[in-house]
Design a protein around this motif. Structure first.
Motif, mmCIF file in Angstrom:
data_model
loop_
_atom_site.group_PDB
_atom_site.id
_atom_site.type_symbol
_atom_site.label_atom_id
_atom_site.label_comp_id
_atom_site.label_asym_id
_atom_site.label_seq_id
_atom_site.Cartn_x
_atom_site.Cartn_y
_atom_site.Cartn_z
ATOM 1 N N TRP A 46 0.851 -1.198 0.000
ATOM 2 C CA TRP A 46 0.000 0.000 0.000
ATOM 3 C C TRP A 46 0.891 1.254 0.000
ATOM 4 O O TRP A 46 1.774 1.384 0.848
ATOM 5 C CB TRP A 46 -0.919 -0.029 1.221
ATOM 6 N N ILE A 47 0.703 2.101 -0.955
ATOM 7 C CA ILE A 47 1.425 3.368 -1.143
ATOM 8 C C ILE A 47 2.868 3.161 -1.641
ATOM 9 O O ILE A 47 3.283 3.779 -2.621
ATOM 10 C CB ILE A 47 1.434 4.251 0.124
ATOM 11 N N ASN A 50 3.277 2.097 -5.270
ATOM 12 C CA ASN A 50 2.424 2.799 -6.228
ATOM 13 C C ASN A 50 3.206 3.985 -6.792
ATOM 14 O O ASN A 50 3.050 5.122 -6.364
ATOM 15 C CB ASN A 50 1.140 3.270 -5.545
ATOM 16 N N MET A 81 -6.747 -2.201 -5.482
ATOM 17 C CA MET A 81 -6.979 -0.865 -4.941
ATOM 18 C C MET A 81 -5.682 -0.065 -4.797
ATOM 19 O O MET A 81 -5.719 1.121 -4.499
ATOM 20 C CB MET A 81 -7.649 -0.992 -3.564
ATOM 21 N N GLN A 219 0.496 2.848 9.497
ATOM 22 C CA GLN A 219 0.914 3.606 8.302
ATOM 23 C C GLN A 219 1.947 4.674 8.646
ATOM 24 O O GLN A 219 1.937 5.776 8.115
ATOM 25 C CB GLN A 219 -0.301 4.241 7.637
ATOM 26 N N GLU A 221 2.381 6.299 11.466
ATOM 27 C CA GLU A 221 2.034 7.212 12.568
ATOM 28 C C GLU A 221 2.660 6.755 13.879
ATOM 29 O O GLU A 221 3.149 7.566 14.666
ATOM 30 C CB GLU A 221 0.513 7.306 12.737
ATOM 31 N N ARG A 224 6.338 7.543 13.915
ATOM 32 C CA ARG A 224 6.579 8.990 14.053
ATOM 33 C C ARG A 224 6.396 9.424 15.501
ATOM 34 O O ARG A 224 7.125 10.267 16.016
ATOM 35 C CB ARG A 224 5.645 9.774 13.124
ATOM 36 N N ASP B 11 -7.540 8.513 3.921
ATOM 37 C CA ASP B 11 -7.380 7.073 3.723
ATOM 38 C C ASP B 11 -7.273 6.721 2.246
ATOM 39 O O ASP B 11 -6.827 5.633 1.887
ATOM 40 C CB ASP B 11 -8.557 6.305 4.342
ATOM 41 N N PHE B 12 -7.751 7.622 1.388
ATOM 42 C CA PHE B 12 -7.726 7.343 -0.050
ATOM 43 C C PHE B 12 -6.493 7.950 -0.723
ATOM 44 O O PHE B 12 -6.362 7.887 -1.943
ATOM 45 C CB PHE B 12 -9.004 7.860 -0.705
ATOM 46 N N LEU B 13 -5.632 8.552 0.087
ATOM 47 C CA LEU B 13 -4.374 9.067 -0.464
ATOM 48 C C LEU B 13 -3.446 7.868 -0.631
ATOM 49 O O LEU B 13 -2.861 7.381 0.340
ATOM 50 C CB LEU B 13 -3.755 10.100 0.468
ATOM 51 N N MET B 14 -3.334 7.382 -1.854
ATOM 52 C CA MET B 14 -2.716 6.080 -2.085
ATOM 53 C C MET B 14 -1.298 6.167 -2.638
ATOM 54 O O MET B 14 -0.760 5.165 -3.094
ATOM 55 C CB MET B 14 -3.595 5.272 -3.039
ATOM 56 N N PHE B 15 -0.716 7.368 -2.600
ATOM 57 C CA PHE B 15 0.647 7.520 -3.101
ATOM 58 C C PHE B 15 1.428 8.369 -2.113
ATOM 59 O O PHE B 15 0.856 9.135 -1.333
ATOM 60 C CB PHE B 15 0.643 8.175 -4.485
ATOM 61 N N GLY B 206 -1.300 10.735 6.790
ATOM 62 C CA GLY B 206 -0.934 9.335 6.590
ATOM 63 C C GLY B 206 0.185 9.217 5.667
ATOM 64 O O GLY B 206 1.062 8.478 5.689
#
Lengths: 298, 206
Positions: A46-47, A50, A81, A219, A221, A224, B11-15, B206
């Motif tokens: 996730w992230i 991407n 997603m 994620q 947090e 940090r 939560d939809f910030l995916m990058f 996030g």
């Protein structure tokens, strides 16, 4: 959790040497439904993966995946997603020649044609089939779990499961765990998000369901918040040299947890994380000490 | 997915910020000197809006040119950035492109509608509008330096969504240009939404 299950799960924690290197072995946990063993640390996407078509980001992602596999990791988890994560993983596995070494875990995330989405994901990963398919965030789970059950019976996927995150829909997840035959569940668990200890983790142990833990660092947090705090001296008892290692050791030392899937885009962080899959496994007293200390610190 | 209310927009910030920054830098580099041309178009938009300030009654020719210029800017951002590039890392990219296309239609209508009426805005609206317009065209590209990112990731009006939305909102407020039969605030909806959603997504930490 019953003592019998606790001991069974602890006995499944077996160390093995990391692939292609001489570091201490990574711990393995058995998937209850099959007995197959996988490393206690996987890799989330996730992230971090991407990165679109950016060549710099793709190279960095490939290096992280290469190091993960070199450190003895196997399970990589993604989802439709997650933007471009699937093709980035697929390209990396292809270029590393590592498709056969990875435990490919993905998800179905649609109210529509789940089979078409799984096929699209498979092409992006460039694998023959997925090892694990999960219903992402329980979206249209009745329909999609039936599809996954059918795919498993046809040998098109080895394991099936369901996921949620950040404590959402635990009640519904519990009902599915009780009523359907699934191999894996995935949810959030860490030293400050411990709701899963009440029902989901004991139920997974009781029902013989493997547990994947997502968002181990909330994620980022949690780390940090901990950055301001000095690492306690007693962390060395758990053979931990950093907060991420202490958090991960807390998670994977729970007897019902099969693996945690921290995500990172940095090789140095990957190495730091993977060190938590080795060495001493904290006992119940040390786990409690870790949780109490971190809860006070954040 | 039920329980939508339990999700934050962040939560939809995916990058990651770095992935977004490199996306912008690649876009700027591939189409260079496009960002400079877009900056020039932004300055032209400010000039056109300034030349409208003394006009009264119906929107003058400069106003129509300004509306056409804004429509072109929104169309470019929708196609070149939102659909072609942003969509590679953001699942909402195509939806953002569609919202931009809706704004293009409104701005084109303002540009060509025969019964185009212009109501002079009040002082507060004019001052606020000019501040936003100048911020969108001239200050926004410099934000990247304040954030500690390289200038190659600068976001320019007519090139990237946020400065385009910010400057357009300002110009609509400052000039009071509008199309007949359409309330003045209607063309402001999309720019406001673009800015609000982007701010909410990125402020989650996030």
């Amino acid at each position: 959790m019953q003592r019998r299950h606790f001991l069974q799960l602890l006995s499944a924690c077996v160390p093995v040497a990391a692939h292609g290197q001489s570091a201490a072995p990574v711990h393995l946990r058995a998937i209850p439904s099959s007995g197959e063993q996988i490393p206690v640390l996987g890799l989330g996407s996730w992230i971090t993966f991407n990165v679109g078509d950016d060549p710099v980001g793709r190279t960095a992602s490939r290096q992280v995946i290469g190091e993960f596999l070199a450190q003895g990791g196997r399970l990589i988890d993604s989802s439709p997603m997650y933007g471009s994560s699937q093709p980035v993983i697929g390209e990396a596995l292809d270029r590393l020649g590592a498709r056969s070494r990875v435990f490919a875990a993905d998800k179905v995330w649609t109210g529509g044609d789940g089979a078409a989405q799984v096929e699209a994901s498979r092409r992006l990963w460039r694998v023959d089939r997925f090892d694990l398919l999960q219903v992402h965030n329980l979206l249209a789970w009745e329909k999609q779990l039936s599809l996954l059950e059918q795919m498993k019976s046809q040998g098109r996927v080895r394991y099936i499961g369901i996921t949620t995150s950040e404590g959402r829909r635990h009640g519904e997840m519990e009902r599915i765990m009780r009523s359907r035959r699934i191999d894996f569940v995935q949810f959030t668990y860490n030293p400050v998000d411990r709701e899963a200890e009440q029902r989901l983790l004991p139920l997974a142990a009781e029902r013989g369901i493997a547990v994947i833990v997502n968002r181990p660092f909330q994620q980022g947090e949690l780390l940090r918040a901990l950055r301001r705090e000095p690492l306690p001296g007693w962390a060395r008892e758990a053979e931990c040299e950093s907060w991420p290692q202490l958090v991960l050791k807390f998670i994977v030392s729970h007897p019902a947890v099969t693996c945690a899937i921290p995500a990172t885009s940095r090789v140095d962080h990957l190495r730091e994380n993977m060190a938590a899959a080795r060495g001493r496994v904290p006992d119940a007293a040390l786990r409690q000490r870790i949780a109490t200390h971190i809860a006070r610190a954040v | 997915m039920s329980e939508w209310w339990t999700y934050r927009l962040s939560d939809f910030l995916m990058f990651s910020p770095s992935a977004y920054g490199r996306l912008v830098a690649l876009y700027n580099r591939e189409l260079w000197p496009g960002p400079l041309l877009a900056l020039a178009a932004g300055l032209l938009a400010l000039y056109l809006a300034g030349s409208m300030r003394s006009a009264r009654g119906a929107t003058d020719g400069n106003g129509r040119v300004l509306a056409g210029l804004l429509a072109f800017a929104w169309a470019w951002v929708a196609w070149a950035f939102c659909a072609q590039r942003y969509a590679t890392i953001f699942l909402g990219g195509p939806y953002l492109a569609a919202a931009f296309a809706a704004e293009v239609a409104l701005l084109l209508f303002i540009a060509i509608a025969p019964a185009n009426q212009r109501q002079l805005p009040g002082v507060v609206s004019r001052v606020t509008g000019w501040l936003l317009a100048w911020a969108g065209v001239l200050a926004y590209p410099l934000l990247v330096l304040a954030r500690g990112r390289p200038w190659t990731e600068a976001e320019v009006f007519g090139w990237m969504p946020d400065p385009t939305a910010l400057a357009t909102l300002g110009l609509l407020l400052a000039t009071g240009m509008r199309a007949a039969h359409i309330p003045r605030w209607v063309p402001m909806i999309v720019p406001l939404l673009v800015l609000a959603v982007d701010w909410a997504m990125r402020s989650g930490g996030g």
